[in-house]
Write a protein that holds these residues in place. Sequence first.
Motif, PDB file in Angstrom:
ATOM      1  N   GLY A 270       0.813  -1.204   0.000  1.00 31.27           N
ATOM      2  CA  GLY A 270       0.000   0.000   0.000  1.00 31.27           C
ATOM      3  C   GLY A 270       0.852   1.261   0.000  1.00 31.27           C
ATOM      4  N   ALA A 271       1.811   1.316   0.918  1.00 34.84           N
ATOM      5  CA  ALA A 271       2.630   2.530   1.044  1.00 34.84           C
ATOM      6  C   ALA A 271       3.385   2.818  -0.253  1.00 34.84           C
ATOM      7  CB  ALA A 271       3.619   2.365   2.189  1.00 34.84           C
ATOM      8  N   GLU A 272       3.884   1.757  -0.853  1.00 34.18           N
ATOM      9  CA  GLU A 272       4.640   1.932  -2.089  1.00 34.18           C
ATOM     10  C   GLU A 272       3.734   2.475  -3.206  1.00 34.18           C
ATOM     11  OE1 GLU A 272       6.838  -0.917  -5.034  1.00 34.18           O
ATOM     12  OE2 GLU A 272       7.005  -1.668  -2.984  1.00 34.18           O
ATOM     13  N   ALA A 273       2.504   1.985  -3.229  1.00 32.75           N
ATOM     14  CA  ALA A 273       1.546   2.478  -4.231  1.00 32.75           C
ATOM     15  C   ALA A 273       1.187   3.938  -3.950  1.00 32.75           C
ATOM     16  CB  ALA A 273       0.300   1.601  -4.248  1.00 32.75           C
ATOM     17  N   ILE A 274       1.079   4.291  -2.650  1.00 31.28           N
ATOM     18  CA  ILE A 274       0.806   5.687  -2.285  1.00 31.28           C
ATOM     19  C   ILE A 274       1.948   6.580  -2.772  1.00 31.28           C
ATOM     20  CG2 ILE A 274       0.720   7.273  -0.289  1.00 31.28           C
ATOM     21  CD1 ILE A 274      -1.932   5.860  -0.597  1.00 31.28           C
ATOM     22  N   ASP A 275       3.180   6.162  -2.522  1.00 30.27           N
ATOM     23  CA  ASP A 275       4.339   6.940  -2.998  1.00 30.27           C
ATOM     24  C   ASP A 275       4.272   7.143  -4.506  1.00 30.27           C
ATOM     25  OD1 ASP A 275       5.470   7.043  -0.466  1.00 30.27           O
ATOM     26  OD2 ASP A 275       7.481   6.621  -1.223  1.00 30.27           O
ATOM     27  N   GLY A 276       3.972   6.059  -5.204  1.00 26.69           N
ATOM     28  CA  GLY A 276       3.880   6.137  -6.667  1.00 26.69           C
ATOM     29  C   GLY A 276       2.782   7.093  -7.098  1.00 26.69           C
ATOM     30  N   ALA A 277       1.642   7.052  -6.379  1.00 28.52           N
ATOM     31  CA  ALA A 277       0.519   7.933  -6.740  1.00 28.52           C
ATOM     32  C   ALA A 277       0.914   9.398  -6.570  1.00 28.52           C
ATOM     33  CB  ALA A 277      -0.698   7.595  -5.879  1.00 28.52           C
ATOM     34  N   LEU A 278       1.685   9.693  -5.504  1.00 24.96           N
ATOM     35  CA  LEU A 278       2.140  11.078  -5.305  1.00 24.96           C
ATOM     36  C   LEU A 278       3.088  11.494  -6.431  1.00 24.96           C
ATOM     37  CD1 LEU A 278       2.852  11.147  -1.427  1.00 24.96           C
ATOM     38  CD2 LEU A 278       0.730  11.685  -2.644  1.00 24.96           C
ATOM     39  N   LYS A 279       3.963  10.563  -6.836  1.00 28.21           N
ATOM     40  CA  LYS A 279       4.892  10.858  -7.938  1.00 28.21           C
ATOM     41  C   LYS A 279       4.125  11.100  -9.235  1.00 28.21           C
ATOM     42  CE  LYS A 279       8.818   8.283  -8.035  1.00 28.21           C
ATOM     43  NZ  LYS A 279       9.587   7.004  -7.943  1.00 28.21           N
ATOM     44  N   LEU A 280       3.114  10.243  -9.481  1.00 30.31           N
ATOM     45  CA  LEU A 280       2.294  10.415 -10.687  1.00 30.31           C
ATOM     46  C   LEU A 280       1.631  11.800 -10.667  1.00 30.31           C
ATOM     47  CD1 LEU A 280       0.517   9.668 -13.148  1.00 30.31           C
ATOM     48  CD2 LEU A 280      -0.895   8.257 -11.646  1.00 30.31           C
ATOM     49  N   ALA A 281       1.050  12.172  -9.507  1.00 31.98           N
ATOM     50  CA  ALA A 281       0.340  13.452  -9.423  1.00 31.98           C
ATOM     51  C   ALA A 281       1.296  14.617  -9.682  1.00 31.98           C
ATOM     52  CB  ALA A 281      -0.320  13.596  -8.052  1.00 31.98           C
ATOM     53  N   LYS A 282       2.488  14.539  -9.104  1.00 32.27           N
ATOM     54  CA  LYS A 282       3.457  15.623  -9.274  1.00 32.27           C
ATOM     55  C   LYS A 282       3.937  15.693 -10.733  1.00 32.27           C
ATOM     56  CE  LYS A 282       5.284  15.735  -4.544  1.00 32.27           C
ATOM     57  NZ  LYS A 282       5.911  16.990  -4.132  1.00 32.27           N
ATOM     58  N   ALA A 283       4.239  14.521 -11.298  1.00 30.90           N
ATOM     59  CA  ALA A 283       4.758  14.503 -12.671  1.00 30.90           C
ATOM     60  C   ALA A 283       3.695  14.963 -13.667  1.00 30.90           C
ATOM     61  CB  ALA A 283       5.242  13.092 -13.023  1.00 30.90           C
ATOM     62  N   ALA A 284       2.453  14.522 -13.465  1.00 33.56           N
ATOM     63  CA  ALA A 284       1.413  14.816 -14.448  1.00 33.56           C
ATOM     64  C   ALA A 284       0.964  16.272 -14.387  1.00 33.56           C
ATOM     65  CB  ALA A 284       0.210  13.887 -14.226  1.00 33.56           C
ATOM     66  N   THR A 285       0.999  16.874 -13.185  1.00 30.75           N
ATOM     67  CA  THR A 285       0.527  18.266 -13.075  1.00 30.75           C
ATOM     68  C   THR A 285       1.671  19.274 -13.127  1.00 30.75           C
ATOM     69  OG1 THR A 285       0.684  18.215 -10.657  1.00 30.75           O
ATOM     70  CG2 THR A 285      -1.459  17.605 -11.612  1.00 30.75           C
ATOM     71  N   GLY A 286       2.883  18.811 -12.840  1.00 29.32           N
ATOM     72  CA  GLY A 286       4.017  19.744 -12.754  1.00 29.32           C
ATOM     73  C   GLY A 286       3.915  20.636 -11.527  1.00 29.32           C
ATOM     74  N   ARG A 287       3.080  20.241 -10.546  1.00 24.80           N
ATOM     75  CA  ARG A 287       2.885  21.053  -9.336  1.00 24.80           C
ATOM     76  C   ARG A 287       3.526  20.351  -8.128  1.00 24.80           C
ATOM     77  NH1 ARG A 287      -3.541  22.552  -9.567  1.00 24.80           N
ATOM     78  NH2 ARG A 287      -3.595  23.497 -11.641  1.00 24.80           N
ATOM     79  N   PRO A 288       3.934  21.126  -7.131  1.00 28.92           N
ATOM     80  CA  PRO A 288       4.673  20.498  -6.019  1.00 28.92           C
ATOM     81  C   PRO A 288       3.844  20.057  -4.815  1.00 28.92           C
ATOM     82  CG  PRO A 288       4.895  22.886  -5.911  1.00 28.92           C
ATOM     83  CD  PRO A 288       4.013  22.593  -7.098  1.00 28.92           C
ATOM     84  N   ALA A 289       2.705  20.710  -4.540  1.00 26.51           N
ATOM     85  CA  ALA A 289       2.088  20.538  -3.213  1.00 26.51           C
ATOM     86  C   ALA A 289       1.089  19.386  -3.154  1.00 26.51           C
ATOM     87  CB  ALA A 289       1.391  21.830  -2.801  1.00 26.51           C
TER      88      ALA A 289
END
Length: 431
Positions: free
Chosen positions: A113-132
């Motif tokens: 689960g935690a690893e998937a959460i980390d990946g989801a945060l990376k996806l969100a940051k990469a796809a939006t180009g936003r940091p927060a």
Amino acid sequence: MKLQNKTEEIQEKAKKHLSPVMTRVTELVIEKAHGAKFWTTDGKEYIDFVSGVAVNAVGHTNEKMVEAIKKQAEALIHLGLNYGYYETAANLAEKLAHITPGNLDTVFFSNSGAEAIDGALKLAKAATGRPAIIAFEGSFHGRTLGATAITASSSKYRRYYEPILGEVYHVPYPYPSQLKNIREREAEEYCLNQLQKLFDLRVDPSRVAAIIIEPVMGEGGYYPAPPSFLQALRKITEEHGILLIFDEVQTGFGRTGKMFAAEHANVAPDILVLAKALSGGMPLGAIVASRELHEKWPTAGHGSTFGGNPVSCAAALANIAVIEEEKLVERSAKLGAKIVGRLHNSVGHLPGIVEVRGVGMMIGIEFDSQSAALFVPKIKSKALENGLLIMNCGVSGQTIRLMLPLNIQEDVLDIGLTILEDVITETISGN
Ligand SMILES: Cc1ncc(COP(=O)(O)O)c(C=O)c1O
């Protein structure tokens, strides 16, 4: 004597060589498990109301899962999804595309689960180009550094690791008993106002990549966010181009009486994070989002050696097939309501108990914080002495949570509930 020796030998070895960093709830040495029961090396039988923390949705060593695991292990144990494709991963990704809400049709597999959460945060940051990232007070998302950064269910999970991730903000979750001086009916409005205040005072919404929420808070106390709150978050995120992530690691696969808790609010998130009951015990996590979103995640920006392991995927396919064939989602809704009704009548009126509640078979008995400290540890140890494993959650340990297999046999359920009711009643009445 021999059995006793074996138990002590394993305990001694484990105590010497396993890290003490992990909280260990019991000193039991477990030998085997089946359905909703497990047996220890000293020959004792226990009823399991924990299911490996909401993992074994179809019970321990489910025959269909065992068969699928054996068959797959004989054919292919590992090669790595970065070296090609294989059938179980392709079939499972297709299955998840069919059963998850909205247009979520593309999957990245990880191991937990935690690893998937980390990946989801990376996806969100990469796809939006936003940091927060915005998360919620009381939420638990796992133990990797990324997941720890957004977890706020207890300061003990963060205390040695700060500063963790930059630009993580927390706002309150509409869980009234945890919001001091806020009346229950004002909780939702209060939390939405706090979110707006965060945008006004701290972080412009145009800098926010994602808002992540557990639709039903798990570790933080077993409390569901009102559907209207999740709908409001959907509207706010759409307005500002923010991605909405649902952490359904604990709520997924029928636990709440729907296949996914998102369905209670009729809200489709942009990213759905799954693990635990996805594969019923073999390590597997999944980040499910639309093809369009996944295509914004540049190739090589993420990866995994073991993620989407063929055996884990085979286990998940068999597990989901059992959930569907045995109509366990429907059973979770019906049986969950029955269990909550029974507990409400048997223990709900006792002093110190604030509420008995449940969403499907995600069931909690909440105590006020003083009574929680006084009674819950005793209730847990007495239950164990009587052959029942239970677990609690919440920042003050206020909620006894039941995580039964969705296909638990009625007679085993009845015996387990009777033990639980008796130890709660005895403990509170001081017997
Ligand atoms: C809601 C939620 N998210 C994430 C996690 C982390 O999952 P894992 O322990 O598989 O890393 C958990 C685990 O309890 C959880 O309940």
